[in-house]
Motif scaffolding. Sequence first.
Motif, PDB file in Angstrom:
ATOM      1  N   GLU A   1       0.828  -1.210   0.000  1.00 47.81           N
ATOM      2  CA  GLU A   1       0.000   0.000   0.000  1.00 47.81           C
ATOM      3  C   GLU A   1       0.863   1.261   0.000  1.00 47.81           C
ATOM      4  O   GLU A   1       0.548   2.245  -0.676  1.00 47.81           O
ATOM      5  N   LYS A   2       1.967   1.206   0.756  1.00 50.69           N
ATOM      6  CA  LYS A   2       2.856   2.369   0.835  1.00 50.69           C
ATOM      7  C   LYS A   2       3.931   2.356  -0.253  1.00 50.69           C
ATOM      8  O   LYS A   2       4.803   3.234  -0.274  1.00 50.69           O
ATOM      9  N   GLU A   3       3.862   1.358  -1.133  1.00 50.69           N
ATOM     10  CA  GLU A   3       4.740   1.244  -2.294  1.00 50.69           C
ATOM     11  C   GLU A   3       6.216   1.169  -1.927  1.00 50.69           C
ATOM     12  O   GLU A   3       7.079   1.660  -2.645  1.00 50.69           O
ATOM     13  N   HIS A   4       6.501   0.515  -0.792  1.00 49.61           N
ATOM     14  CA  HIS A   4       7.896   0.263  -0.435  1.00 49.61           C
ATOM     15  C   HIS A   4       8.489  -0.843  -1.305  1.00 49.61           C
ATOM     16  O   HIS A   4       9.693  -0.865  -1.563  1.00 49.61           O
ATOM     17  N   TYR A   5       7.634  -1.766  -1.721  1.00 51.23           N
ATOM     18  CA  TYR A   5       8.039  -2.853  -2.616  1.00 51.23           C
ATOM     19  C   TYR A   5       6.940  -3.092  -3.634  1.00 51.23           C
ATOM     20  O   TYR A   5       5.754  -2.838  -3.364  1.00 51.23           O
ATOM     21  N   ALA A   6       7.340  -3.605  -4.791  1.00 51.81           N
ATOM     22  CA  ALA A   6       6.371  -4.098  -5.762  1.00 51.81           C
ATOM     23  C   ALA A   6       6.017  -5.538  -5.393  1.00 51.81           C
ATOM     24  O   ALA A   6       6.801  -6.226  -4.734  1.00 51.81           O
ATOM     25  N   PRO A   7       4.844  -6.026  -5.792  1.00 49.09           N
ATOM     26  CA  PRO A   7       4.457  -7.396  -5.426  1.00 49.09           C
ATOM     27  C   PRO A   7       5.485  -8.443  -5.816  1.00 49.09           C
ATOM     28  O   PRO A   7       5.736  -9.385  -5.046  1.00 49.09           O
ATOM     29  N   GLU A   8       6.108  -8.290  -6.974  1.00 50.04           N
ATOM     30  CA  GLU A   8       7.080  -9.286  -7.426  1.00 50.04           C
ATOM     31  C   GLU A   8       8.387  -9.245  -6.647  1.00 50.04           C
ATOM     32  O   GLU A   8       9.231 -10.141  -6.792  1.00 50.04           O
ATOM     33  N   GLU A   9       8.562  -8.236  -5.791  1.00 52.20           N
ATOM     34  CA  GLU A   9       9.756  -8.150  -4.958  1.00 52.20           C
ATOM     35  C   GLU A   9       9.578  -8.814  -3.592  1.00 52.20           C
ATOM     36  O   GLU A   9      10.494  -8.816  -2.782  1.00 52.20           O
ATOM     37  N   ILE A  10       8.389  -9.359  -3.356  1.00 53.34           N
ATOM     38  CA  ILE A  10       8.074  -9.994  -2.075  1.00 53.34           C
ATOM     39  C   ILE A  10       7.726 -11.457  -2.315  1.00 53.34           C
ATOM     40  O   ILE A  10       6.990 -11.792  -3.246  1.00 53.34           O
ATOM     41  N   ALA A  11       8.258 -12.321  -1.460  1.00 50.80           N
ATOM     42  CA  ALA A  11       7.931 -13.748  -1.527  1.00 50.80           C
ATOM     43  C   ALA A  11       7.590 -14.247  -0.137  1.00 50.80           C
ATOM     44  O   ALA A  11       8.051 -13.697   0.866  1.00 50.80           O
ATOM     45  N   CYS A  12       6.797 -15.296  -0.090  1.00 47.88           N
ATOM     46  CA  CYS A  12       6.461 -15.899   1.198  1.00 47.88           C
ATOM     47  C   CYS A  12       6.458 -17.414   1.066  1.00 47.88           C
ATOM     48  O   CYS A  12       6.331 -17.968  -0.034  1.00 47.88           O
ATOM     49  N   THR A  13       6.591 -18.046   2.194  1.00 49.91           N
ATOM     50  CA  THR A  13       6.404 -19.486   2.297  1.00 49.91           C
ATOM     51  C   THR A  13       5.611 -19.736   3.561  1.00 49.91           C
ATOM     52  O   THR A  13       5.377 -18.820   4.363  1.00 49.91           O
ATOM     53  N   CYS A  14       5.184 -20.971   3.764  1.00 45.51           N
ATOM     54  CA  CYS A  14       4.402 -21.290   4.953  1.00 45.51           C
ATOM     55  C   CYS A  14       4.555 -22.762   5.254  1.00 45.51           C
ATOM     56  O   CYS A  14       5.215 -23.507   4.509  1.00 45.51           O
TER      57      CYS A  14
END
Length: 268
Positions: A23-36
């Motif tokens: 929301e605050k545009e610190h990262y683009a979606p493709e710059e973030i990854a997750c696992t679980c």
Amino acid sequence: MPIRIAFIGAGRMASAIVRGLLEKEHYAPEEIACTCGDDPTGPALAEATGIQFLKDITPALYETEAVVLACKPQQFAAISPELAEAARGKLILSILAGTPLVRLSEKFAHARNIVRTMPNTPGQIGAGVTAFAPLRELSDKDNGIVENTLSSLGNFHEVDEVDLDAVTALSGSGPAYVFEFAAALREAGVSCGLDEGLADALAIDTLLGAAMLLAESEETPEALRNAVTSPGGTTAAALKVFQEGDFRGLVERALAAAKARSLELAAE
């Protein structure tokens, strides 16, 4: 585009951070990854936000700037040496309750820095408060990453790690105390003859309004309390009951119990 920040765990708090960062545009979606773990939270978060879900996130860690530990304690214990090695030279941010820096640094011995945080549940709507303690002084770059990450949850404060158990007792567990007080107000209103729905609405709006007034006012809580309290009036009658029941002493004992339990958990 390389992954810049990776989340190990994709529960509610991780989801709140991810959404705030986007929301605050610190990262683009493709710059973030997750696992679980063995649950649907990771794929669900990826589908909802456009970030990447990686069943095996270890290879991606080599290119990240930071790793956010948002998993369950048992999942932290199961983190492999390979994953820890992939995080060599990275900034580690932990939102794991009761996991001290010494234990985090044992797992991630080659991280460039480690930050232990204590957020609270209102962070899920960006209205939380988080205290954090770094293993060592943060560089300007890492300080920026920490501020961007924690501001996605609300306000934040740097503290010494020794204070985090008291922080846990006050703000970490604090929302539960407010929810319990709201429930008590609702039940008391019903006992006074109000419809339950009306009593519930009045309790919520009263707490919300009082909190907003307290946040915006330059007055102390005591001064605001006194402004509502006329000598011999209804508020004074209620506050007398609180005083006779040692309300402040009860709250002090409750926080002391929470702090003691936080210390016990950290030692386990």
